[in-house]
Design a protein around this motif. Structure first.
Motif, mmCIF file in Angstrom:
data_model
loop_
_atom_site.group_PDB
_atom_site.id
_atom_site.type_symbol
_atom_site.label_atom_id
_atom_site.label_comp_id
_atom_site.label_asym_id
_atom_site.label_seq_id
_atom_site.Cartn_x
_atom_site.Cartn_y
_atom_site.Cartn_z
ATOM 1 N N LEU A 22 36.015 44.021 37.859
ATOM 2 C CA LEU A 22 34.724 44.114 37.237
ATOM 3 C C LEU A 22 33.919 42.854 37.158
ATOM 4 C CD1 LEU A 22 34.791 46.522 34.020
ATOM 5 C CD2 LEU A 22 33.759 46.726 36.370
ATOM 6 N N TYR A 61 30.906 48.513 40.654
ATOM 7 C CA TYR A 61 32.197 49.162 40.498
ATOM 8 C C TYR A 61 32.849 49.115 42.109
ATOM 9 C CZ TYR A 61 31.740 50.664 36.002
ATOM 10 O OH TYR A 61 31.565 50.678 34.619
ATOM 11 N N SER A 62 31.818 49.545 42.915
ATOM 12 C CA SER A 62 32.342 49.488 44.335
ATOM 13 C C SER A 62 31.540 48.775 45.438
ATOM 14 C CB SER A 62 32.307 51.069 44.559
ATOM 15 O OG SER A 62 32.705 51.140 46.415
ATOM 16 N N GLY A 83 28.878 43.570 34.945
ATOM 17 C CA GLY A 83 30.020 43.562 35.477
ATOM 18 C C GLY A 83 30.859 42.448 34.848
ATOM 19 N N TYR A 100 29.671 53.622 34.398
ATOM 20 C CA TYR A 100 30.172 54.188 35.690
ATOM 21 C C TYR A 100 29.394 55.586 35.846
ATOM 22 C CZ TYR A 100 33.284 56.556 39.124
ATOM 23 O OH TYR A 100 33.537 57.337 40.184
ATOM 24 N N ALA A 145 35.138 55.158 44.008
ATOM 25 C CA ALA A 145 35.854 53.992 42.826
ATOM 26 C C ALA A 145 36.344 54.773 41.703
ATOM 27 C CB ALA A 145 34.946 53.118 42.286
ATOM 28 N N PHE A 150 38.284 53.738 38.570
ATOM 29 C CA PHE A 150 37.798 52.964 37.471
ATOM 30 C C PHE A 150 37.663 53.924 36.168
ATOM 31 C CE2 PHE A 150 36.690 49.681 40.467
ATOM 32 C CZ PHE A 150 37.101 48.565 39.810
ATOM 33 N N SER A 198 42.022 46.969 41.157
ATOM 34 C CA SER A 198 42.138 47.881 40.330
ATOM 35 C C SER A 198 43.334 48.907 40.865
ATOM 36 C CB SER A 198 40.933 48.630 39.988
ATOM 37 O OG SER A 198 40.394 49.188 41.286
#
Length: 373
Positions: A106, A116-117, A136, A160, A173, A176, A328
């Motif tokens: 993050l 996230y991605s 983030g 998210y 993602a 997450f 992750s």
């Protein structure tokens, strides 16, 4: 001569079963190519190739044979028992491991400017770059340091969901939300800032105990969440399983053009000399099989070992694939290496039948012996 051919065939099967998986993952940000290939065209190219059928069938048969052999023969029983028990003895480190697995990527995403991605950049989502970076970095650092851990995890889950509404590609993602939910259940653990402050708040005579603003309100909520920590392995493996299924089915089979572009870009057919279509189908079937097995909790630790091998081959084989995007996955797979399948898993059923596995969170006699207690 026959032996050499058989050895070459077995080697190719193993490579096709293990190498392609993550080497074709996250194709949208690895390669922008997206030809007009359709799923039926892709499958037709494979089913009409006798070599492809032999390799795919041989790979599936090899995996099934290995599973049956293990269950019937049960080799190295004492070794596996000590290994499982020793891994379970690391339960107290799970909150820290989960926090690092989610918090570090993050922070990296925040500094880089995506949510996230890597597919969900601030520009692509239409969000201010400063807001994406602050989110983030802020949430990531809170989780890494274990400060207001459960609040930060809840905020991360909300972020998210918000990002997913803006761009469904954030399904890339899926690990997450699984990791953040696990942190919500586990809390900060130790070492963490939350643990330090809780000790200060619980000790008699400390000044902090008198001014602690959250002890009476949030601690009971945390205690209720902690009662559900036995669900952590299930949450993580279902999240990882869903991620693998999305990568295998949606990104490979439903959009084969991008996957074929990755094969061409990195000349993957020079590593295993088969058709590009077989590469893509092999990757899709491998990821789908691992996703289903993880979601069901079947041979969980073995699937984690295969997954780690695939992650490593991706990092070595795709030089421009973002390293931080894999942290992750490495971390959450490591969580499952410690816990095993956990509650509501087929591994639990097999363990009850063969009497080899204790429940997540228990410290077995074998663990104590292995650690010299």
């Amino acid at each position: 001569m026959v032996r050499n051919r058989v050895s070459a065939l077995v080697g190719a099967v193993l490579l096709l079963a293990m190498v392609p998986g993550r080497a074709l993952a996250h194709v949208r940000y690895v390669s922008p190519g997206s030809g007009g290939e359709k799923i039926l065209e892709l499958l037709a190219a494979v089913v009409t190739d006798p070599l492809a059928i032999a390799l795919l069938g041989g790979g599936g048969l090899s995996a099934l044979t290995a599973a049956v052999f293990y269950l019937r023969i049960r080799p190295f029983r004492a070794d596996f028992a000590v290994l499982r028990a020793t891994l379970r003895s690391y339960d107290d480190l799970l909150p820290w491991l989960a926090r690092l697995a989610v918090g570090l990527p993050l922070v990296g995403a925040g500094f880089t400017g995506y949510l996230y991605s890597p597919v969900a950049t601030a520009e692509y989502l239409g969000l201010p770059l400063a807001a994406v970076r602050l989110f983030g970095i802020g949430i990531g650092f809170l989780i890494v340091f274990g400060l207001a851990t459960r609040v930060a995890a809840l905020a991360g889950l909300a972020g998210y969901v918000f990002g997913l509404l803006l761009d469904p590609a954030l399904l890339l993602a899926l690990e997450f939300p699984a990791g953040l939910t696990a942190i919500l259940l586990l809390g900060g653990g130790r070492p963490s800032a939350d643990h330090v402050f809780s000790r200060l708040a619980d000790a008699d005579g400390t000044f902090y105990r008198e001014i602690d603003p959250i002890r009476e309100t949030l601690h009971p909520i945390g205690d209720r969440l902690a009662d559900a920590t036995h669900l952590v392995p299930m949450v993580v493996r279902v999240g990882l399983g869903a991620s693998f299924l999305y990568l295998g089915v949606v990104q490979k089979l439903f959009t084969p053009g991008q996957a074929l572009a990755v094969v061409a870009k990195y000349d993957l057919t020079s590593i295993v000399p088969v058709s590009p279509e077989l590469w893509v189908v092999g990757a899709a079937l491998t990821e789908t099989a691992i996703g289903v097995a993880l979601a069901l909790g079947l041979f969980t630790r073995a699937c984690c070992g295969i997954s780690i091998f695939m992650f490593v081959t991706t990092l070595l084989g795709l030089p421009d694939d973002p390293v931080m995007a894999h942290v992750s996955l490495f971390g959450l797979v490591s969580v499952l290496v410690i816990t095993g399948g956990g509650a509501y898993s087929l591994d639990r059923r097999l363990a009850e039948r063969f009497g080899t596995e204790s429940r997540f969170g228990e410290r077995s006699e074998v663990a104590g012996t292995a650690l010299g207690d």
